[in-house]
Design a protein around this motif. Sequence first.
Motif, PDB file in Angstrom:
ATOM      1  N   ILE A 206       0.861  -1.181   0.000  1.00  9.65           N
ATOM      2  CA  ILE A 206       0.000   0.000   0.000  1.00  9.65           C
ATOM      3  C   ILE A 206       0.897   1.232   0.000  1.00  9.65           C
ATOM      4  CG2 ILE A 206      -1.789   1.259   1.254  1.00  9.65           C
ATOM      5  CD1 ILE A 206      -2.473  -1.479   2.586  1.00  9.65           C
ATOM      6  N   THR A 207       0.763   2.043  -1.028  1.00  5.40           N
ATOM      7  CA  THR A 207       1.628   3.224  -1.152  1.00  5.40           C
ATOM      8  C   THR A 207       0.847   4.512  -1.359  1.00  5.40           C
ATOM      9  OG1 THR A 207       1.845   2.851  -3.539  1.00  5.40           O
ATOM     10  CG2 THR A 207       3.519   1.863  -2.123  1.00  5.40           C
ATOM     11  N   GLY A 208      -0.442   4.420  -1.617  1.00  4.61           N
ATOM     12  CA  GLY A 208      -1.208   5.608  -1.990  1.00  4.61           C
ATOM     13  C   GLY A 208      -1.496   6.577  -0.861  1.00  4.61           C
ATOM     14  N   PRO A 209      -2.207   6.153   0.187  1.00  9.01           N
ATOM     15  CA  PRO A 209      -2.633   7.119   1.203  1.00  9.01           C
ATOM     16  C   PRO A 209      -1.460   7.633   2.032  1.00  9.01           C
ATOM     17  CG  PRO A 209      -3.185   4.898   1.889  1.00  9.01           C
ATOM     18  CD  PRO A 209      -2.696   4.796   0.473  1.00  9.01           C
ATOM     19  N   LYS A 210      -1.508   8.918   2.379  1.00 13.04           N
ATOM     20  CA  LYS A 210      -0.513   9.489   3.278  1.00 13.04           C
ATOM     21  C   LYS A 210      -0.955   9.195   4.701  1.00 13.04           C
ATOM     22  CE  LYS A 210       0.998  13.134   0.143  1.00 13.04           C
ATOM     23  NZ  LYS A 210       1.173  14.593  -0.074  1.00 13.04           N
ATOM     24  N   ALA A 211      -0.265   8.278   5.330  1.00 14.44           N
ATOM     25  CA  ALA A 211      -0.668   7.825   6.658  1.00 14.44           C
ATOM     26  C   ALA A 211       0.562   7.632   7.544  1.00 14.44           C
ATOM     27  CB  ALA A 211      -1.469   6.534   6.551  1.00 14.44           C
ATOM     28  N   PRO A 212       1.271   8.713   7.859  1.00 12.32           N
ATOM     29  CA  PRO A 212       2.512   8.566   8.629  1.00 12.32           C
ATOM     30  C   PRO A 212       2.314   7.934  10.000  1.00 12.32           C
ATOM     31  CG  PRO A 212       1.834  10.876   8.513  1.00 12.32           C
ATOM     32  CD  PRO A 212       0.994  10.117   7.525  1.00 12.32           C
ATOM     33  N   SER A 213       1.144   8.147  10.596  1.00  8.90           N
ATOM     34  CA  SER A 213       0.935   7.593  11.932  1.00  8.90           C
ATOM     35  C   SER A 213       0.810   6.076  11.918  1.00  8.90           C
ATOM     36  CB  SER A 213      -0.305   8.213  12.579  1.00  8.90           C
ATOM     37  OG  SER A 213      -1.504   7.704  12.021  1.00  8.90           O
ATOM     38  N   VAL A 214       0.372   5.509  10.775  1.00  4.39           N
ATOM     39  CA  VAL A 214       0.229   4.056  10.678  1.00  4.39           C
ATOM     40  C   VAL A 214       1.580   3.401  10.390  1.00  4.39           C
ATOM     41  CG1 VAL A 214      -1.215   2.214   9.726  1.00  4.39           C
ATOM     42  CG2 VAL A 214      -2.039   4.566   9.650  1.00  4.39           C
ATOM     43  N   ARG A 215       2.514   4.160   9.885  1.00  2.00           N
ATOM     44  CA  ARG A 215       3.844   3.630   9.571  1.00  2.00           C
ATOM     45  C   ARG A 215       4.841   3.855  10.703  1.00  2.00           C
ATOM     46  NH1 ARG A 215       6.156   5.657   4.102  1.00  2.00           N
ATOM     47  NH2 ARG A 215       7.375   3.740   4.375  1.00  2.00           N
ATOM     48  N   ARG A 216       4.491   4.712  11.676  1.00  2.00           N
ATOM     49  CA  ARG A 216       5.460   5.136  12.682  1.00  2.00           C
ATOM     50  C   ARG A 216       5.469   4.209  13.899  1.00  2.00           C
ATOM     51  NH1 ARG A 216       9.832   7.309  12.138  1.00  2.00           N
ATOM     52  NH2 ARG A 216      10.247   5.230  12.982  1.00  2.00           N
ATOM     53  N   ASP A 217       6.099   3.041  13.722  1.00  2.00           N
ATOM     54  CA  ASP A 217       6.287   2.168  14.876  1.00  2.00           C
ATOM     55  C   ASP A 217       7.468   2.683  15.685  1.00  2.00           C
ATOM     56  OD1 ASP A 217       8.138   1.518  12.936  1.00  2.00           O
ATOM     57  OD2 ASP A 217       8.060  -0.623  13.295  1.00  2.00           O
TER      58      ASP A 217
END
Length: 237
Positions: free
Chosen positions: A177-188
């Motif tokens: 998944i690369t489309g939506p800008k979702a930094p909080s979901v990627r920030r482990d």
Amino acid sequence: MRRDGADVGWSLVVPLKPLVRAKSRLSRAAGEEFRPRLALAFALDTVAAALACENVRDVAVVTDDRLAAERLAALGARIVPDTPARGLNAALAHGAGVVRARRPGAPVAALNADLPALRPAELELVLHSASQFPRAFLADAADIGTTLLTATSGRELEPAFGGASRARHLASGAREITGPKAPSVRRDVDTGEDLLAALALGVGPHTALQAPRLVAGAAAPEGSKRLPPPQVRASGA
């Protein structure tokens, strides 16, 4: 959706080690005694945000930690004992199996427990994108690991988390998944530097409650700036 009572919506599976062993790489920044409390705060903020996501029906937390189980159940999560006791991926496969024993057609997603900046709206965007593919995943902020893996109805989750899991999930046929800008979901959060980045995004209330102890201390990672005062994300943001 979960709120109208229909048997639709995502079921999320969140794995959590016993707190005494969780987030070991944070010992340098948080201290060995404080680290378990921080790990619990991450999990509480992650699960609370996930439960607030419009297209999430329920959250199952796979854990054998009694304190974490009690606190997370109070938020509304279902607690699943880690009966396989064979590591992260076995726990996730077990959790998905438990979910589908109750809802055979459920779309399921594995979500990391260390996303203290998680925003329900960003998670919703990612899950919407994931629903277009049989299996899909979201890479972490470093583009090495994975923070979310999904499987729609009728597909197995096939988790391959740990280390360079982005490459393994790609090789397994899952769509990135690369489309939506979702930094909080990627920030482990695994290190002090990761925690700095999460604090800059804005963390949930449980992590924000613990963070001042780090801010006031001298335990910032060597060579990094002292941890900034935590920014608390708005409820439901």
